[in-house]
Scaffold this active site. Structure first.
Site, PDB file in Angstrom:
ATOM      1  N   SER A  61       0.801  -1.235   0.000  1.00 27.37           N
ATOM      2  CA  SER A  61       0.000   0.000   0.000  1.00 27.37           C
ATOM      3  C   SER A  61       0.833   1.285   0.000  1.00 27.37           C
ATOM      4  O   SER A  61       0.279   2.357  -0.233  1.00 27.37           O
ATOM      5  CB  SER A  61      -0.951   0.006   1.191  1.00 27.37           C
ATOM      6  N   VAL A 257       1.391  -3.939   3.646  1.00 30.97           N
ATOM      7  CA  VAL A 257       1.386  -5.275   4.249  1.00 30.97           C
ATOM      8  C   VAL A 257       2.671  -6.062   3.959  1.00 30.97           C
ATOM      9  O   VAL A 257       2.856  -7.161   4.479  1.00 30.97           O
ATOM     10  CB  VAL A 257       0.138  -6.116   3.869  1.00 30.97           C
TER      11      VAL A 257
HETATM   12  O1  DON Z   1      -4.365  -5.038  -2.332  1.00 29.56           O
HETATM   13  C1  DON Z   1      -3.864  -5.463  -1.295  1.00 29.56           C
HETATM   14  O2  DON Z   1      -4.539  -5.990  -0.423  1.00 29.56           O
HETATM   15  C2  DON Z   1      -2.370  -5.313  -1.094  1.00 29.56           C
HETATM   16  N1  DON Z   1      -1.698  -5.326  -2.345  1.00 29.56           N
HETATM   17  C3  DON Z   1      -2.023  -4.022  -0.412  1.00 29.56           C
HETATM   18  C4  DON Z   1      -2.691  -3.855   0.928  1.00 29.56           C
HETATM   19  C5  DON Z   1      -1.850  -3.158   1.929  1.00 29.56           C
HETATM   20  O3  DON Z   1      -0.663  -3.023   1.832  1.00 29.56           O
HETATM   21  C6  DON Z   1      -2.541  -2.713   3.127  1.00 29.56           C
HETATM   22  N2  DON Z   1      -1.571  -2.156   4.043  1.00 29.56           N
HETATM   23  N3  DON Z   1      -1.402  -2.118   5.164  1.00 29.56           N
END
Ligand code: DON
Length: 311
Positions: A61, A257
């Site tokens: 993210s 994440v």
């Molecule tokens: O789309 C998703 O779920 C991941 N590529 C990114 C989500 C994410 O990094 C949330 N962060 N804390």
């Protein structure tokens, strides 16, 4: 300052091991939970490092900051904010609920639905290449690349993101004449760009300097674009932990994440931290601890009294 950075890593390691590495993207489950890294980039071009700063991880993210700036650069303010809102949600980053109960327009560019819409606002022939180039410029690192395995894993498993994208297209938020899979592909690629903590620290320094690389003098983004990005980092950067993080740390930041957190201390420094164990909200546990320590010990909260600032 080096001692404080080292101490922040030691501090983060001193807590009992809790949380879990992200596993809903299977490739991310391979991350080593014992890794902790922290880096500070300063206006004079020095980058201080501590811990596992050579371990790469995917932006996830954190890429939403770059894609938002690129969408603002290529489509402009009005076109972007016609399709994505400006309000924090207090919901999880991958929550679907507001799309139907509120309005199909996603609440902000930092949640997954918002970032998919933002990807559709990047007006250029090769959006991912443009995003990669912009990331390299922010980080001052031409070697930054896509992690192909993470990208393929996310593309294969991204059912929830797919559900949101198809729903938004059905409601006219995403254009009906373009295959939704095209926008999703851009989004999955952007999340899978591989960086290190020092890369994020240098990017944070450019953001802290309102879009100008303090070492080369190159303008990477306009001041108004960076101001918008940093504002969302304050209000939505750690999803439904953004409020507590703003109280305790008070530094515009964006988590992913993959275990990284990007932080920009206005005019003073960029910080990049990394630890792949996540709390229930999807934020790096060790990363938040390191930032809490650095903020308190160096007086980095955005509302610190100037005289409390330690060097
Ligand atoms: O789309 C998703 O779920 C991941 N590529 C990114 C989500 C994410 O990094 C949330 N962060 N804390």
């Amino acid at each position: 300052m080096q001692k404080l950075l080292d101490d922040s890593v030691t501090y983060a390691k001193s807590f009992p091991k809790t949380g879990a590495v992200a596993s809903y993207i299977p490739e991310l489950a391979k991350a080593d939970p014992t890794r902790y890294g922290a880096a500070i980039a300063l206006p004079n071009g020095r980058t201080l490092i501590s811990g596992d700063t050579d371990v790469p991880f995917t932006m996830q993210s954190i890429s939403k900051v770059v894609s938002l700036i690129l969408a603002l650069q290529t489509s402009g303010y009005d076109a972007v904010f016609k399709r994505v809102g400006m309000e924090p949600t207090g919901d999880a980053f991958n929550s679907i609920i507001r799309l139907e109960t509120n309005t199909a327009k996603p609440s902000n560019p930092m949640i997954n639905a918002g970032a998919i819409v933002v990807a559709s606002c990047i007006q250029c022939e090769h959006p991912f290449e443009a995003m990669l180039q912009l990331t390299r410029k922010f980080c001052g690192n031409d070697q930054i690349e896509l992690n192909e395995a993470v990208y393929l894993s996310e593309k294969k498993e991204g059912k929830r993101n797919r559900a949101m994208a198809y729903f938004m297209q059905s409601e006219g938020i995403l254009p009906s004449d373009v295959d939704v899979e095209y926008y999703l592909d851009q989004y999955f690629r952007m999340c899978s760009v591989s960086v290190t903590a020092p890369d994020l620290a240098r990017m944070g320094m450019v953001l802290a300097n309102n879009g100008v690389n303090p070492v080369t003098g190159e303008r990477v983004a306009e001041g108004w674009q960076v101001r918008i990005a940093k504002t969302f980092m304050v209000t939505c950067g750690l999803y439904d932990s953004s409020g507590a993080f703003a109280v305790k740390v008070g530094i515009p930041s964006k988590s992913g994440v993959g275990g990284g957190i990007l932080s920009a201390v206005e005019k003073r420094m960029g910080i990049g931290v990394f630890h792949p164990m996540l709390d229930a909200k999807g934020n790096s546990i060790g990363g938040v601890r390191m930032l809490e320590f650095l903020s308190q010990r160096m007086g980095l909260h955005m509302f610190s009294e100037p005289e409390t600032v330690a060097g």
